[in-house]
Design a protein around this motif. Structure first.
Motif, PDB file in Angstrom:
ATOM      1  N   VAL A 116     -10.493  -7.451  35.595  1.00 15.18           N
ATOM      2  CA  VAL A 116     -10.233  -6.009  35.674  1.00 15.18           C
ATOM      3  C   VAL A 116      -9.093  -5.779  36.662  1.00 15.18           C
ATOM      4  O   VAL A 116      -9.312  -5.501  37.834  1.00 15.18           O
ATOM      5  CB  VAL A 116     -11.513  -5.254  36.094  1.00 15.18           C
ATOM      6  CG1 VAL A 116     -11.252  -3.759  36.155  1.00 15.18           C
ATOM      7  CG2 VAL A 116     -12.643  -5.529  35.111  1.00 15.18           C
ATOM      8  N   ALA A 146     -13.541  -7.807  32.129  1.00 20.66           N
ATOM      9  CA  ALA A 146     -14.874  -7.837  32.753  1.00 20.66           C
ATOM     10  C   ALA A 146     -14.773  -8.611  34.065  1.00 20.66           C
ATOM     11  O   ALA A 146     -13.667  -8.866  34.556  1.00 20.66           O
ATOM     12  CB  ALA A 146     -15.906  -8.434  31.805  1.00 20.66           C
ATOM     13  N   ALA A 150     -16.115  -4.590  29.405  1.00 20.43           N
ATOM     14  CA  ALA A 150     -16.246  -4.722  27.949  1.00 20.43           C
ATOM     15  C   ALA A 150     -17.490  -5.487  27.512  1.00 20.43           C
ATOM     16  O   ALA A 150     -17.920  -5.369  26.370  1.00 20.43           O
ATOM     17  CB  ALA A 150     -15.007  -5.416  27.374  1.00 20.43           C
ATOM     18  N   THR A 151     -18.068  -6.276  28.425  1.00 22.30           N
ATOM     19  CA  THR A 151     -19.201  -7.111  28.035  1.00 22.30           C
ATOM     20  C   THR A 151     -20.544  -6.394  28.153  1.00 22.30           C
ATOM     21  O   THR A 151     -21.542  -6.857  27.607  1.00 22.30           O
ATOM     22  CB  THR A 151     -19.254  -8.371  28.924  1.00 22.30           C
ATOM     23  OG1 THR A 151     -19.137  -7.954  30.283  1.00 22.30           O
ATOM     24  CG2 THR A 151     -18.123  -9.323  28.581  1.00 22.30           C
ATOM     25  N   ARG A 207     -16.891 -13.577  36.360  1.00 25.54           N
ATOM     26  CA  ARG A 207     -17.866 -14.398  35.656  1.00 25.54           C
ATOM     27  C   ARG A 207     -17.461 -14.575  34.175  1.00 25.54           C
ATOM     28  O   ARG A 207     -17.653 -15.632  33.577  1.00 25.54           O
ATOM     29  CB  ARG A 207     -19.235 -13.704  35.735  1.00 25.54           C
ATOM     30  CG  ARG A 207     -20.399 -14.439  35.145  1.00 25.54           C
ATOM     31  CD  ARG A 207     -21.659 -13.542  35.143  1.00 25.54           C
ATOM     32  NE  ARG A 207     -21.557 -12.436  34.179  1.00 25.54           N
ATOM     33  CZ  ARG A 207     -21.759 -12.569  32.872  1.00 25.54           C
ATOM     34  NH1 ARG A 207     -22.060 -13.729  32.364  1.00 25.54           N
ATOM     35  NH2 ARG A 207     -21.647 -11.511  32.074  1.00 25.54           N
ATOM     36  N   SER A 208     -16.891 -13.525  33.609  1.00 29.45           N
ATOM     37  CA  SER A 208     -16.553 -13.527  32.182  1.00 29.45           C
ATOM     38  C   SER A 208     -15.092 -13.878  31.912  1.00 29.45           C
ATOM     39  O   SER A 208     -14.763 -14.374  30.822  1.00 29.45           O
ATOM     40  CB  SER A 208     -16.821 -12.139  31.588  1.00 29.45           C
ATOM     41  OG  SER A 208     -18.148 -11.749  31.817  1.00 29.45           O
ATOM     42  N   ALA A 259     -16.245   1.321  31.438  1.00 28.87           N
ATOM     43  CA  ALA A 259     -17.714   1.242  31.434  1.00 28.87           C
ATOM     44  C   ALA A 259     -18.149   0.434  32.643  1.00 28.87           C
ATOM     45  O   ALA A 259     -19.106  -0.319  32.583  1.00 28.87           O
ATOM     46  CB  ALA A 259     -18.187   0.596  30.142  1.00 28.87           C
ATOM     47  N   PRO A 311     -19.512  -0.355  36.579  1.00 33.02           N
ATOM     48  CA  PRO A 311     -20.461   0.221  37.547  1.00 33.02           C
ATOM     49  C   PRO A 311     -19.705   1.170  38.479  1.00 33.02           C
ATOM     50  O   PRO A 311     -18.559   0.902  38.844  1.00 33.02           O
ATOM     51  CB  PRO A 311     -20.968  -0.999  38.315  1.00 33.02           C
ATOM     52  CG  PRO A 311     -20.662  -2.176  37.463  1.00 33.02           C
ATOM     53  CD  PRO A 311     -19.448  -1.818  36.671  1.00 33.02           C
ATOM     54  N   TYR A 354     -17.768   0.189  41.809  1.00 31.87           N
ATOM     55  CA  TYR A 354     -16.576  -0.599  41.541  1.00 31.87           C
ATOM     56  C   TYR A 354     -15.484   0.258  40.874  1.00 31.87           C
ATOM     57  O   TYR A 354     -14.291   0.103  41.152  1.00 31.87           O
ATOM     58  CB  TYR A 354     -16.991  -1.769  40.642  1.00 31.87           C
ATOM     59  CG  TYR A 354     -15.916  -2.771  40.401  1.00 31.87           C
ATOM     60  CD1 TYR A 354     -15.309  -3.435  41.450  1.00 31.87           C
ATOM     61  CD2 TYR A 354     -15.508  -3.053  39.099  1.00 31.87           C
ATOM     62  CE1 TYR A 354     -14.306  -4.354  41.217  1.00 31.87           C
ATOM     63  CE2 TYR A 354     -14.511  -3.977  38.855  1.00 31.87           C
ATOM     64  CZ  TYR A 354     -13.916  -4.619  39.921  1.00 31.87           C
ATOM     65  OH  TYR A 354     -12.923  -5.520  39.689  1.00 31.87           O
TER      66      TYR A 354
HETATM   67  P1  A2P Z   1     -19.752  -9.044  33.405  1.00 25.75           P
HETATM   68  O1  A2P Z   1     -20.498  -9.080  32.084  1.00 25.75           O
HETATM   69  O2  A2P Z   1     -18.664 -10.049  33.456  1.00 25.75           O
HETATM   70  O3  A2P Z   1     -20.675  -9.073  34.593  1.00 25.75           O
HETATM   71  P2  A2P Z   1     -23.779  -3.141  32.345  1.00 25.75           P
HETATM   72  O4  A2P Z   1     -23.655  -1.701  32.694  1.00 25.75           O
HETATM   73  O5  A2P Z   1     -24.351  -3.362  30.988  1.00 25.75           O
HETATM   74  O6  A2P Z   1     -24.483  -3.930  33.425  1.00 25.75           O
HETATM   75  O7  A2P Z   1     -22.261  -3.721  32.277  1.00 25.75           O
HETATM   76  C1  A2P Z   1     -21.407  -3.716  33.383  1.00 25.75           C
HETATM   77  C2  A2P Z   1     -20.003  -4.182  32.953  1.00 25.75           C
HETATM   78  O8  A2P Z   1     -19.125  -4.118  34.072  1.00 25.75           O
HETATM   79  C3  A2P Z   1     -19.960  -5.606  32.451  1.00 25.75           C
HETATM   80  O9  A2P Z   1     -18.923  -5.731  31.506  1.00 25.75           O
HETATM   81  C4  A2P Z   1     -19.626  -6.389  33.718  1.00 25.75           C
HETATM   82  O10 A2P Z   1     -18.970  -7.621  33.471  1.00 25.75           O
HETATM   83  C5  A2P Z   1     -18.678  -5.440  34.396  1.00 25.75           C
HETATM   84  N1  A2P Z   1     -18.688  -5.600  35.852  1.00 25.75           N
HETATM   85  C6  A2P Z   1     -19.741  -5.450  36.682  1.00 25.75           C
HETATM   86  N2  A2P Z   1     -19.395  -5.665  37.962  1.00 25.75           N
HETATM   87  C7  A2P Z   1     -18.085  -5.978  37.951  1.00 25.75           C
HETATM   88  C8  A2P Z   1     -17.137  -6.341  38.965  1.00 25.75           C
HETATM   89  N3  A2P Z   1     -17.472  -6.401  40.254  1.00 25.75           N
HETATM   90  N4  A2P Z   1     -15.879  -6.619  38.563  1.00 25.75           N
HETATM   91  C9  A2P Z   1     -15.528  -6.531  37.266  1.00 25.75           C
HETATM   92  N5  A2P Z   1     -16.374  -6.198  36.272  1.00 25.75           N
HETATM   93  C10 A2P Z   1     -17.633  -5.936  36.601  1.00 25.75           C
END
Ligand code: A2P
Length: 341
Positions: A68, A35, A10-11, A38-39, A81, A83, A86
């Motif tokens: 997540v 997310a 979501a971030t 970290r978030s 949304a 990666p 993952y």
């Molecule tokens: P976070 O902001 O906490 O890192 P973008 O495509 O703009 O880089 O965004 C990727 C999104 O997927 C962000 O919300 C990110 O969260 C989340 N994300 C990336 N890697 C992971 C992971 N290993 N586990 C959970 N969420 C992830």
């Protein structure tokens, strides 16, 4: 009744577009924002660096971001949304636990039992949901939308099928918002063009064959079209532009092609995110342009112009709205209308 919606990732750049697309939605209500670790635990406004032109909605500002994890997410449908690497494991976990997963990630797009859908192009492919649930034994299921460049192109290819579409050559000029959060930060691309976007050309060459293929009740038979793509990153914030050369056995004139685009009206019915018309035809010689045309139909319209002998034309659409978050939301709206959500 209100349908509870969660956003996975979501971030990020597309995650923020999901929030925008679902704000004041007549059917869906955001109930979970998920997310990375970290978030997680932070309020959304602290976890995300909000970058969109509209204000961060008050309704989500103070929501706590959750990990997540299907046990931590309260929703009927989750919009993904994440990666792609993952997404492969996580989306399966959610589908197994009974969630409807409307995914923008590429992880499951080409799996034979997973629908890859643009509602205006191949809504009937949603029949694969039953095949998927039978095969995998999941209570929920995964539905995917294509890559952003594929979504901008394929609604123009669909009306060309009637002329015996044989081959397509495409050169893309793709906005930096498609590179995710890190890409947006790297405005270092100004005064430059990067002739490489990892994995993009393969997606643009293969996804349309599935989308334009036929569903025989158990599987998709790919369309027999040859597609050749070159993908470029250009210094545009939002909106992918694509030059297309299309060969058809019936050799239609530019005027016939223009008519076919204007008449392309798949008539989905009253889906809140549905654009009308789907294809906007411009006759000025210098259109479409991202800054002038990307917000047509609330960012869901696809603008086409420069239709010339050959057949050659240019198409443009908003990559993170029509090409990503809006595409997943439109898929979920269709699922609701069909009684599958
Ligand atoms: P976070 O902001 O906490 O890192 P973008 O495509 O703009 O880089 O965004 C990727 C999104 O997927 C962000 O919300 C990110 O969260 C989340 N994300 C990336 N890697 C992971 C992971 N290993 N586990 C959970 N969420 C992830």
């Amino acid at each position: 009744e209100v349908i509870k919606a969660g956003i996975l990732g979501a971030t990020g750049a597309v995650g923020q577009r999901f929030i925008q697309a679902l704000e004041n939605h007549p059917w869906f209500e955001i109930t979970s924002l998920a997310a990375s670790e970290r978030s997680a635990g932070k309020t959304y406004d602290k976890a995300a660096n909000w970058r969109l032109e509209s204000k961060l909605p008050d309704s989500v500002k103070d929501m706590k971001v959750v990990p997540v994890d299907p046990k931590k997410v309260d929703a009927d449908v989750v919009f993904s949304a994440l990666p792609s690497d993952y997404a492969k494991t996580v989306e399966a976990e959610f589908a197994k636990e009974g969630f409807v997963v409307a995914s923008n990630a590429s992880a499951y797009r080409m799996e034979k039992d997973v629908p890859l859908v643009i509602p205006e192009v191949n809504a009937d492919h949603l029949g694969l949901i039953d095949v998927q649930q039978d095969k995998r034994g999941w209570d929920g299921y995964i539905v995917t939308n294509p890559n952003c460049s594929t979504i901008v192109m394929v609604p123009t290819l669909k009306p060309l099928m009637q002329f015996g579409l044989e081959s397509v050559t495409v050169a893309t000029m793709q906005a930096i918002s498609g590179a995710g959060y890190d890409g947006i930060a790297s405005m270092a691309i100004l005064d430059n063009v990067v002739p490489y976007i990892g994995g993009e050309e393969e997606k643009v060459e293969t996804e349309p064959l599935k989308l334009l293929g036929e569903f025989d009740g158990t599987k998709i038979i790919d369309a027999d079209i040859e597609i050749s793509a070159s993908c470029n990153r250009v210094p545009v914030m939002d909106g992918h532009t694509e030059n297309i050369w299309a060969k058809m056995t019936q050799n239609p004139t530019p005027e016939q092609v223009r008519e076919a685009f204007l008449n392309f009206n798949p008539g989905l019915g009253d889906l809140p995110t549905e654009p009308n018309p789907v294809l906007i035809v411009r006759d000025e010689p210098d259109r479409p342009q991202p800054r002038l045309d990307r917000n047509m139909g609330n960012g869901m319209g696809i603008t086409v112009g420069r239709i010339r002998e050959g057949i050659r034309y240019t198409v443009m659409g908003h990559n993170t709205v029509r090409g990503a978050a809006g595409a997943s939301v439109l898929n979920a709206e269709l699922l609701h209308k069909l009684g599958k959500l």
